[in-house]
Design a protein around this motif. Structure first.
Motif, PDB file in Angstrom:
ATOM      1  N   VAL A 241       0.878  -1.171   0.000  1.00 11.51           N
ATOM      2  CA  VAL A 241       0.000   0.000   0.000  1.00 11.51           C
ATOM      3  C   VAL A 241       0.913   1.218   0.000  1.00 11.51           C
ATOM      4  CG1 VAL A 241      -1.702   1.307   1.333  1.00 11.51           C
ATOM      5  CG2 VAL A 241      -1.878  -1.193   1.185  1.00 11.51           C
ATOM      6  N   LEU A 242       0.857   1.980  -1.061  1.00 11.81           N
ATOM      7  CA  LEU A 242       1.712   3.157  -1.161  1.00 11.81           C
ATOM      8  C   LEU A 242       1.019   4.319  -0.448  1.00 11.81           C
ATOM      9  CD1 LEU A 242       4.369   4.110  -2.860  1.00 11.81           C
ATOM     10  CD2 LEU A 242       2.647   5.514  -3.980  1.00 11.81           C
ATOM     11  N   VAL A 243       1.674   4.836   0.573  1.00 11.03           N
ATOM     12  CA  VAL A 243       1.107   5.967   1.312  1.00 11.03           C
ATOM     13  C   VAL A 243       1.919   7.215   0.968  1.00 11.03           C
ATOM     14  CG1 VAL A 243       0.747   6.954   3.609  1.00 11.03           C
ATOM     15  CG2 VAL A 243       0.204   4.546   3.190  1.00 11.03           C
ATOM     16  N   ILE A 244       1.240   8.185   0.388  1.00 12.93           N
ATOM     17  CA  ILE A 244       1.904   9.462   0.099  1.00 12.93           C
ATOM     18  C   ILE A 244       1.617  10.368   1.286  1.00 12.93           C
ATOM     19  CG2 ILE A 244       2.151  11.367  -1.521  1.00 12.93           C
ATOM     20  CD1 ILE A 244       0.701   9.600  -3.608  1.00 12.93           C
ATOM     21  N   ASN A 245       2.648  10.630   2.071  1.00 10.37           N
ATOM     22  CA  ASN A 245       2.451  11.421   3.288  1.00 10.37           C
ATOM     23  C   ASN A 245       2.794  12.895   3.034  1.00 10.37           C
ATOM     24  OD1 ASN A 245       1.849  11.863   6.020  1.00 10.37           O
ATOM     25  ND2 ASN A 245       3.991  11.583   6.635  1.00 10.37           N
ATOM     26  N   LYS A 246       2.470  13.713   3.987  1.00  9.67           N
ATOM     27  CA  LYS A 246       2.794  15.154   3.987  1.00  9.67           C
ATOM     28  C   LYS A 246       2.111  15.878   2.844  1.00  9.67           C
ATOM     29  CE  LYS A 246       7.225  14.250   6.262  1.00  9.67           C
ATOM     30  NZ  LYS A 246       8.574  14.674   6.567  1.00  9.67           N
ATOM     31  N   ILE A 247       0.903  15.458   2.543  1.00 14.21           N
ATOM     32  CA  ILE A 247       0.204  16.125   1.440  1.00 14.21           C
ATOM     33  C   ILE A 247      -0.179  17.545   1.812  1.00 14.21           C
ATOM     34  CG2 ILE A 247      -0.685  14.024   0.341  1.00 14.21           C
ATOM     35  CD1 ILE A 247      -3.343  14.590   1.803  1.00 14.21           C
ATOM     36  N   ASP A 248      -0.061  17.859   3.093  1.00 16.52           N
ATOM     37  CA  ASP A 248      -0.318  19.240   3.508  1.00 16.52           C
ATOM     38  C   ASP A 248       0.787  20.191   3.057  1.00 16.52           C
ATOM     39  OD1 ASP A 248       1.503  19.465   6.392  1.00 16.52           O
ATOM     40  OD2 ASP A 248       0.997  17.502   5.628  1.00 16.52           O
ATOM     41  N   THR A 249       1.901  19.638   2.592  1.00 21.20           N
ATOM     42  CA  THR A 249       3.043  20.501   2.273  1.00 21.20           C
ATOM     43  C   THR A 249       3.143  20.834   0.787  1.00 21.20           C
ATOM     44  OG1 THR A 249       4.513  18.607   1.907  1.00 21.20           O
ATOM     45  CG2 THR A 249       4.407  19.502   4.147  1.00 21.20           C
ATOM     46  N   VAL A 250       2.274  20.278  -0.012  1.00 23.71           N
ATOM     47  CA  VAL A 250       2.411  20.528  -1.453  1.00 23.71           C
ATOM     48  C   VAL A 250       1.114  21.079  -2.037  1.00 23.71           C
ATOM     49  CG1 VAL A 250       4.158  18.780  -1.938  1.00 23.71           C
ATOM     50  CG2 VAL A 250       1.750  18.139  -2.002  1.00 23.71           C
ATOM     51  N   ALA A 251       1.274  21.785  -3.127  1.00 22.57           N
ATOM     52  CA  ALA A 251       0.087  22.179  -3.882  1.00 22.57           C
ATOM     53  C   ALA A 251      -0.536  20.882  -4.392  1.00 22.57           C
ATOM     54  CB  ALA A 251       0.491  23.074  -5.041  1.00 22.57           C
ATOM     55  N   LYS A 252      -1.833  20.828  -4.324  1.00 18.06           N
ATOM     56  CA  LYS A 252      -2.478  19.538  -4.563  1.00 18.06           C
ATOM     57  C   LYS A 252      -2.333  19.047  -6.009  1.00 18.06           C
ATOM     58  CE  LYS A 252      -3.482  19.718  -0.343  1.00 18.06           C
ATOM     59  NZ  LYS A 252      -2.391  19.366   0.549  1.00 18.06           N
ATOM     60  N   PRO A 273      -3.184   8.890  -0.260  1.00 19.83           N
ATOM     61  CA  PRO A 273      -2.537  10.134   0.174  1.00 19.83           C
ATOM     62  C   PRO A 273      -3.000  10.496   1.584  1.00 19.83           C
ATOM     63  CG  PRO A 273      -3.883  10.447  -1.826  1.00 19.83           C
ATOM     64  CD  PRO A 273      -4.275   9.141  -1.216  1.00 19.83           C
ATOM     65  N   VAL A 274      -2.082  10.865   2.438  1.00 19.49           N
ATOM     66  CA  VAL A 274      -2.450  11.239   3.809  1.00 19.49           C
ATOM     67  C   VAL A 274      -1.600  12.418   4.298  1.00 19.49           C
ATOM     68  CG1 VAL A 274      -2.982   8.829   4.432  1.00 19.49           C
ATOM     69  CG2 VAL A 274      -0.761   9.769   5.042  1.00 19.49           C
TER      70      VAL A 274
END
Ligand code: GDP
Ligand code: MG
Length: 418
Positions: A241-252, A273-274
């Motif tokens: 399961v690929l979890v993309i973390n820190k999505i709060d740090t990038v433009a969506k 994404p989380v």
């Protein structure tokens, strides 16, 4: 409110959407994508625009207790399953779908906040139980994710890489499952013996897992290090399961290329994404992982959150405060051992910890002028320990030199790294 809005509902564009995301990958999104749109043209998904809901500023440190303000239980996850025949209709349905809120208690005890199965629930749903390894490069947020899943600060966190040194076991009890998570040291090119031991601990967890979380940060193209780890995970043949973390740090709109870069990788079954720090997408992730747990009875008592003794957690807390307080060299040259841990009914618990450093000069830095630096470490550690244990604590810290302990097998063994 759903997660993704397909801007064009034309059959043609749905068809494009269907073909541009492989059928064996499921993309999960959550309500952090409050106002989201997925734009497709005739060739490819053009753009993914996601505007996060405005949120309260996040605190970066944990209190040693259950997370509070950042956890929005109503931030319900929604799934976008592109694997089925009928996927475009499903997307439309899911857009409107809301996840039921998942209540949580305020209990401070190590295990009590989770929701073990009641007997009636257990009678109806087949129970699932298994192991999940959280793997990835140092500093991607693995320990933060474990804490977010448990709603409890079990694993220590710092902005410095390689904070986690041993495999940390955290148990998430849900009504129909028990998932046993291994937080692991980050996987990196090992330069000295301690690092070799850390990487070994990570791969050991990988071997024991039923499903592997590969955690990455949302950078535009996969780094060679990420790809190397991914290959290693794929070799096990177990689902990833690929979890993309820190999505709060990038433009969506940066997320889609990341998804595109990983979606075809072998054994990558799901992409989630989380933001572990903000508790976004965590419930969706738990639901995804649950599916991969074997049907079997729980291994641990449902009241338990970890199998680590308080002694271990106490040493970890002291180590975390050192990681947070000192610059580059000191934290990495430091190991903490609890020499004595005595519960004294009617009195404070007595905990004596020894902090080992590698050189005499580091001892001075650790203690600081007039002992101030170490005093600060002790105060912060004691406060967190008291919250963890729910009892007053008398914590004594000592510093000793163990020369080059990171490179000596006997010392690594005596400190429990081997
Ligand atoms: P690990 O080495 O992979 O276990 O990473 P940690 O959990 O120790 O986290 C490393 C740093 O990343 C810490 O400063 C965390 O606060 C930060 N971090 C973790 N998750 C997130 C996230 O979702 N968003 C942001 N902005 N920072 C995060
Ligand atoms: Mg960690």
């Amino acid at each position: 409110m759903g997660a993704l809005r397909v801007q064009s509902k034309s059959i043609k564009k749905r068809e494009v959407l269907r073909t541009c995301i492989p059928t064996d990958v499921v993309l999960w999104t959550s309500r952090w994508s409050h106002a989201a749109s997925l734009t497709v043209n005739d060739n490819f998904v053009e753009n993914l625009t996601i505007s996060p809901e405005p949120r309260k500023p996040a605190s970066t440190s944990f209190s040693g207790q259950k997370h509070h303000a950042q956890h929005d239980e109503s931030a319900a996850p929604t799934s976008l399953n592109l694997a089925d025949e009928d996927k475009s209709e499903k997307i439309a349905d899911l857009i409107e779908q809301d996840e039921p809120a998942n209540g949580s208690s305020e209990n401070n005890h190590l295990a009590a906040h989770q929701a073990p199965a009641s007997s009636s629930e257990r009678d109806t749903a087949p129970f699932r139980c298994g192991y999940v390894a959280i793997l990835g490069q140092p500093n991607v947020g693995k320990s933060t994710l474990l804490n977010a899943l448990l709603h409890f600060k079990l694993s220590i966190v710092s902005p410095k890489p390689q904070t986690t040194r041993k495999r940390i076991l955290g148990i998430l009890n849900r009504p129909a499952s028990q998932m046993i998570f291994f937080d692991t040291p980050g996987i990196l090119e090992a330069h000295y013996r301690l690092q070799q031991a850390l990487v070994r601990a990570a791969f050991q967890a990988m071997r024991e897992a039923d499903v592997q979380i590969m955690m990455i940060e949302p950078s535009a193209s996969p780094s060679p290090a990420d790809l190397a780890i991914l290959n290693r995970l794929a070799d096990t043949g177990k689902p990833i399961v690929l979890v993309i973390n820190k999505i709060d740090t990038v433009a969506k709109d940066h997320l889609l290329p990341v998804i595109a870069a990983f979606q075809n990788k072998p054994n990558v079954k799901e992409i989630v994404p989380v933001s572990a720090l903000h508790q976004d997408g965590i419930e969706a992730l738990a639901e995804v992982l649950e599916k991969y747990m074997p049907l079997q009875e729980p291994f641990y008592d449902s009241e338990l959150m970890t199998d680590h003794p308080e002694r271990f957690l106490a040493a970890e807390i002291v180590r975390e405060k050192i990681f947070l307080r000192y610059g580059e060299e000191i934290p990495y040259s430091t190991s903490v051992q609890i020499e004595e841990f005595v519960e004294r009914p009617g009195h404070k618990d007595y905990i004596r910890a020894i902090i080992f450093v590698e050189r005499e000069s580091q001892k001075g830095i650790l203690i600081g002028k007039g002992g101030q630096a170490l005093k600060q470490v002790g105060k912060l550690a004691r406060e967190e320990l008291e919250q963890l244990l729910g009892r007053p604590v008398y914590l004594e810290l000592f510093v000793a030199v163990k020369e080059r302990w990171r490179e000596r097998e006997s010392e690594l063994r005596s400190l429990g790294y081997l």
